[in-house]
Structures are given as C-alpha cells and as structure tokens.
Design an enzyme around this catalytic site. Structure first.
Site, PDB file in Angstrom:
ATOM      1  N   LYS A 121     -41.041  15.670  23.507  1.00  0.00           N
ATOM      2  CA  LYS A 121     -42.309  16.402  23.665  1.00  0.00           C
ATOM      3  C   LYS A 121     -43.217  16.207  22.438  1.00  0.00           C
ATOM      4  O   LYS A 121     -44.396  15.904  22.573  1.00  0.00           O
ATOM      5  CB  LYS A 121     -42.022  17.901  23.869  1.00  0.00           C
ATOM      6  CG  LYS A 121     -43.265  18.771  23.975  1.00  0.00           C
ATOM      7  CD  LYS A 121     -42.867  20.227  24.258  1.00  0.00           C
ATOM      8  CE  LYS A 121     -44.064  21.160  24.147  1.00  0.00           C
ATOM      9  NZ  LYS A 121     -45.149  20.839  25.062  1.00  0.00           N
ATOM     10  N   SER A 137     -26.298  10.002  26.275  1.00  0.00           N
ATOM     11  CA  SER A 137     -25.474  10.978  27.013  1.00  0.00           C
ATOM     12  C   SER A 137     -24.012  10.665  26.721  1.00  0.00           C
ATOM     13  O   SER A 137     -23.611  10.604  25.569  1.00  0.00           O
ATOM     14  CB  SER A 137     -25.797  10.946  28.508  1.00  0.00           C
ATOM     15  OG  SER A 137     -25.430   9.721  29.096  1.00  0.00           O
ATOM     16  N   VAL A 182     -15.961   6.526  21.250  1.00  0.00           N
ATOM     17  CA  VAL A 182     -16.412   5.703  20.115  1.00  0.00           C
ATOM     18  C   VAL A 182     -15.819   6.277  18.825  1.00  0.00           C
ATOM     19  O   VAL A 182     -15.857   7.498  18.619  1.00  0.00           O
ATOM     20  CB  VAL A 182     -17.960   5.724  19.983  1.00  0.00           C
ATOM     21  CG1 VAL A 182     -18.418   4.671  18.972  1.00  0.00           C
ATOM     22  CG2 VAL A 182     -18.639   5.513  21.324  1.00  0.00           C
TER      23      VAL A 182
HETATM   24  N1  LIG Z   1     -18.371   9.316  19.562  1.00  0.00           N
HETATM   25  C1  LIG Z   1     -18.056   9.391  20.843  1.00  0.00           C
HETATM   26  O1  LIG Z   1     -16.902   9.168  21.244  1.00  0.00           O
HETATM   27  C2  LIG Z   1     -19.127   9.762  21.859  1.00  0.00           C
HETATM   28  C3  LIG Z   1     -18.844   9.561  23.213  1.00  0.00           C
HETATM   29  C4  LIG Z   1     -19.790   9.916  24.166  1.00  0.00           C
HETATM   30  C5  LIG Z   1     -20.990  10.474  23.772  1.00  0.00           C
HETATM   31  N2  LIG Z   1     -21.220  10.665  22.455  1.00  0.00           N
HETATM   32  C6  LIG Z   1     -22.489  11.308  22.079  1.00  0.00           C
HETATM   33  O2  LIG Z   1     -23.246  10.435  21.295  1.00  0.00           O
HETATM   34  C7  LIG Z   1     -24.033  11.202  20.361  1.00  0.00           C
HETATM   35  C8  LIG Z   1     -23.794  10.638  18.966  1.00  0.00           C
HETATM   36  O3  LIG Z   1     -22.428  10.785  18.663  1.00  0.00           O
HETATM   37  P1  LIG Z   1     -21.775  10.209  17.334  1.00  0.00           P
HETATM   38  O4  LIG Z   1     -20.405   9.829  17.720  1.00  0.00           O
HETATM   39  O5  LIG Z   1     -22.675   9.241  16.691  1.00  0.00           O
HETATM   40  O6  LIG Z   1     -21.671  11.550  16.480  1.00  0.00           O
HETATM   41  P2  LIG Z   1     -21.772  11.823  14.918  1.00  0.00           P
HETATM   42  O7  LIG Z   1     -21.252  10.658  14.136  1.00  0.00           O
HETATM   43  O8  LIG Z   1     -21.152  13.159  14.699  1.00  0.00           O
HETATM   44  O9  LIG Z   1     -23.363  11.916  14.679  1.00  0.00           O
HETATM   45  C9  LIG Z   1     -24.087  12.993  15.182  1.00  0.00           C
HETATM   46  C10 LIG Z   1     -25.399  13.095  14.436  1.00  0.00           C
HETATM   47  O10 LIG Z   1     -26.113  14.236  14.914  1.00  0.00           O
HETATM   48  C11 LIG Z   1     -26.614  14.970  13.792  1.00  0.00           C
HETATM   49  N3  LIG Z   1     -26.809  16.364  14.161  1.00  0.00           N
HETATM   50  C12 LIG Z   1     -25.899  17.250  14.627  1.00  0.00           C
HETATM   51  N4  LIG Z   1     -26.455  18.462  14.804  1.00  0.00           N
HETATM   52  C13 LIG Z   1     -27.757  18.333  14.423  1.00  0.00           C
HETATM   53  C14 LIG Z   1     -28.850  19.227  14.355  1.00  0.00           C
HETATM   54  N5  LIG Z   1     -28.748  20.519  14.723  1.00  0.00           N
HETATM   55  N6  LIG Z   1     -30.035  18.768  13.919  1.00  0.00           N
HETATM   56  C15 LIG Z   1     -30.171  17.477  13.515  1.00  0.00           C
HETATM   57  N7  LIG Z   1     -29.176  16.575  13.584  1.00  0.00           N
HETATM   58  C16 LIG Z   1     -27.982  16.995  14.025  1.00  0.00           C
HETATM   59  C17 LIG Z   1     -25.533  14.767  12.725  1.00  0.00           C
HETATM   60  O11 LIG Z   1     -25.967  14.969  11.398  1.00  0.00           O
HETATM   61  P3  LIG Z   1     -25.924  16.398  10.630  1.00  0.00           P
HETATM   62  O12 LIG Z   1     -24.552  16.922  10.733  1.00  0.00           O
HETATM   63  O13 LIG Z   1     -26.369  16.046   9.241  1.00  0.00           O
HETATM   64  O14 LIG Z   1     -26.932  17.280  11.290  1.00  0.00           O
HETATM   65  C18 LIG Z   1     -25.246  13.282  12.930  1.00  0.00           C
HETATM   66  O15 LIG Z   1     -26.219  12.501  12.273  1.00  0.00           O
HETATM   67  C19 LIG Z   1     -23.605  12.668  20.522  1.00  0.00           C
HETATM   68  O16 LIG Z   1     -24.509  13.320  21.371  1.00  0.00           O
HETATM   69  C20 LIG Z   1     -22.259  12.537  21.200  1.00  0.00           C
HETATM   70  O17 LIG Z   1     -21.931  13.671  21.965  1.00  0.00           O
HETATM   71  C21 LIG Z   1     -20.336  10.305  21.481  1.00  0.00           C
END
Ligand SMILES: NC(=O)c1ccc[n+]([C@@H]2O[C@H](COP(=O)([O-])OP(=O)(O)OC[C@H]3O[C@@H](n4cnc5c(N)ncnc54)[C@H](OP(=O)(O)O)[C@@H]3O)[C@@H](O)[C@H]2O)c1
Length: 244
Positions: A121, A137, A182
């Site tokens: 938005k 997602s 991942v």
């Molecule tokens: N890894 C997997 O197996 C997997 C599988 C399916 C889907 N996904 C989805 O893919 C996305 C990315 O996952 P990832 O594995 O890259 O996770 P990650 O390494 O934990 O990264 C998540 C990011 O989101 C940020 N974040 C969390 N809460 C926030 C907030 N309130 N405001 C701003 N930033 C925020 C975190 O930084 P801060 O903590 O500094 O805020 C971090 O930079 C997620 O939505 C996850 O559910 C992941």
C-alpha cells in the site's frame, strides 16, 4: 551474468526482511548483478550486520513492519525505487488450532500478511515504471501438516493477495515465491540436533535430495523481478516437496 540479470544493473531494490535468510540471499544476488539494495527489518543490530556484510551499494533501515505509520514513513524516506521484495516473517507459531488462542493466530498473520499489505500500500506509489513486487508465502498452503492451520492460512492469503494485486496495480507486476523447507535462521529456535534431523529426513524425502539453502530461493526472486511477462504468479521453490 545473464541478459536477464543485466536488467537489474543500477536498479534500486527494497527488501523488507532483507537482513536474514531468503531476503539477505536475494539482496546478495541482486548486488552481484549491479543493483543497489535497501534492507529493512526490526532489529537494529541485524540491520547493521547485514549492511556491513553486504558492503557497497547497501542501505539499511530498522522498522517494525507491524507498525503501519512506520512503514509509510519508511517509503517517504526511501523515495523512488524499482522493485519491492517482501520476505519478512517472525518465528514460526505452530500447534493444533484447538489449543491455539485467536490472538496467536492473528499474530501469525501480522508480519507475513498485514505487513506485506502495508508495504505494498505505502510502497507501490514510489515504484518507477517497469517496477515489480515479489511477495513470499510457503508450500504449507499446498501441503499443510497438522499444527500448521494458521501458517497455511497466511500462506494461502498471500497467494490470493498476489493475484489480486497483479490486477489492481497493473502495469506494476506482482508475483510471489512459495518456498519449501529452507536452511535459514527461521529454524534457529529448534535445538541443533532436532533441526539437523529435520533437515536430513526432509532432504532425503525430497525429489531433489536436499533441503534448500537461501541462495536456491534468491534466483526465483531475481527471475520474477526481471521477467517482464510474468504477473500474478506463484512460483513454488520446494525441491518437489508438494509431489511426495
Ligand atoms: N525458511 C523456511 O524454511 C521457509 C519456508 C517457507 C516459507 N518461509 C517464509 O519465508 C519468509 C522468509 O523466511 P526466512 O527463512 O528468510 O526467515 P528469517 O531468516 O528468519 O528472516 C526473516 C526476516 O524477517 C524479519 N522480520 C521479522 N519480523 C519482523 C518485523 N516485525 N518487522 C520487520 N522485519 C521483521 C527478520 O529480521 P528482524 O528479526 O531483524 O526483524 C528477518 O530479516 C518468512 O515469511 C517465512 O515464513 C520460510
């Protein structure tokens, strides 16, 4: 570098959730093809580490994406840019719905869904012509396990949202990456032995034979940013997980 990658040279890419995991790998991949990146997350230390690690052509902002006014202010500060990548997600909340209160269910949607809606938005007005949005997602929408009702719901919501936004924001393209399992800090809360056991068993069961690293996902984000003829699509990058 491919001809498609060349399209990102000198482009400005905003990565919300770009300080860790999939977002950080996408920032690194975008920098490697000549883009400049703006990484955003809620933890100042993580933002500083990401900016230092990524090096030149990187800027960082500390913003809680649950706060709509902060999201609006962020884009006012950033100004015009070319691509918006949203991969923010807080720690996984799983458990049977019977034992989960509705506030927890809402929390699951807060960063992943409402944060993404606020970002689009308030960010879309600043997208330059030819720009795009890539959302995130997860294949829990297609292959949910017990205890994943809230997360699968959030993932499915994102897929409908991407399609609707592709229609509403056209000619801005809006697409979505749906990751399988991942290896990222998202799983850091699990005890080391449990996490490695999960990755080993899951990798063995997958057609590709291993669990993805964040770099495997980054390619998909770059592809969706650079392919000018794709919009409203979900690209599952799951090692074939939905098939088995
Ligand atoms: N890894 C997997 O197996 C997997 C599988 C399916 C889907 N996904 C989805 O893919 C996305 C990315 O996952 P990832 O594995 O890259 O996770 P990650 O390494 O934990 O990264 C998540 C990011 O989101 C940020 N974040 C969390 N809460 C926030 C907030 N309130 N405001 C701003 N930033 C925020 C975190 O930084 P801060 O903590 O500094 O805020 C971090 O930079 C997620 O939505 C996850 O559910 C992941």
């Amino acid at each position: 570098m491919t001809a498609a990658d060349m399209k990102l040279r000198d482009q400005r890419i905003v990565l919300l959730g770009g300080t860790s995991g999939i977002g950080l790998a996408t920032a690194r991949a975008a920098l490697a093809v000549g883009a400049s990146v703006i990484v955003v997350s809620s933890n100042a230390e993580r933002v500083a580490d990401a900016v230092n690690g990524l090096g030149e052509r990187t800027t960082g902002y500390t913003v809680d994406l649950k706060e709509q006014s902060a999201v609006r202010g962020l884009f006012e500060q950033i100004g015009p840019f070319d691509h918006l990548v949203y991969s923010a997600g807080d720690s996984l909340q799983t458990g049977a719905l019977a034992g989960m209160d509705l506030d927890t269910v809402r929390q699951v949607f807060d960063v992943r869904v409402f944060g993404a809606i606020a970002a689009v938005k308030h960010g879309a007005p600043y997208l330059r012509p030819g720009g795009s949005v890539v959302l995130t997602s997860g294949v829990a929408s297609l292959r949910p396990q017990r205890g994943w009702v809230a997360l699968a719901g959030a993932c499915s919501a994102m897929e409908g949202l991407a399609r609707a936004l592709a229609v509403e924001l056209a000619p801005v393209r809006v697409n979505l990456v749906s990751p399988g399992l991942v290896r990222t800090p998202l799983w850091a809360n699990l005890p080391d032995a449990d996490r490695e056991a999960l990755f080993a068993a899951s990798g063995e069961a997958l057609p590709v034979g291993y669990v993805a690293g964040a770099d495997d996902l980054a390619h998909a984000y770059l592809y969706l940013m650079t392919n000018r003829y794709i919009t409203g699509q979900t690209v599952a990058v799951d090692g074939g997980g939905v098939l088995v």
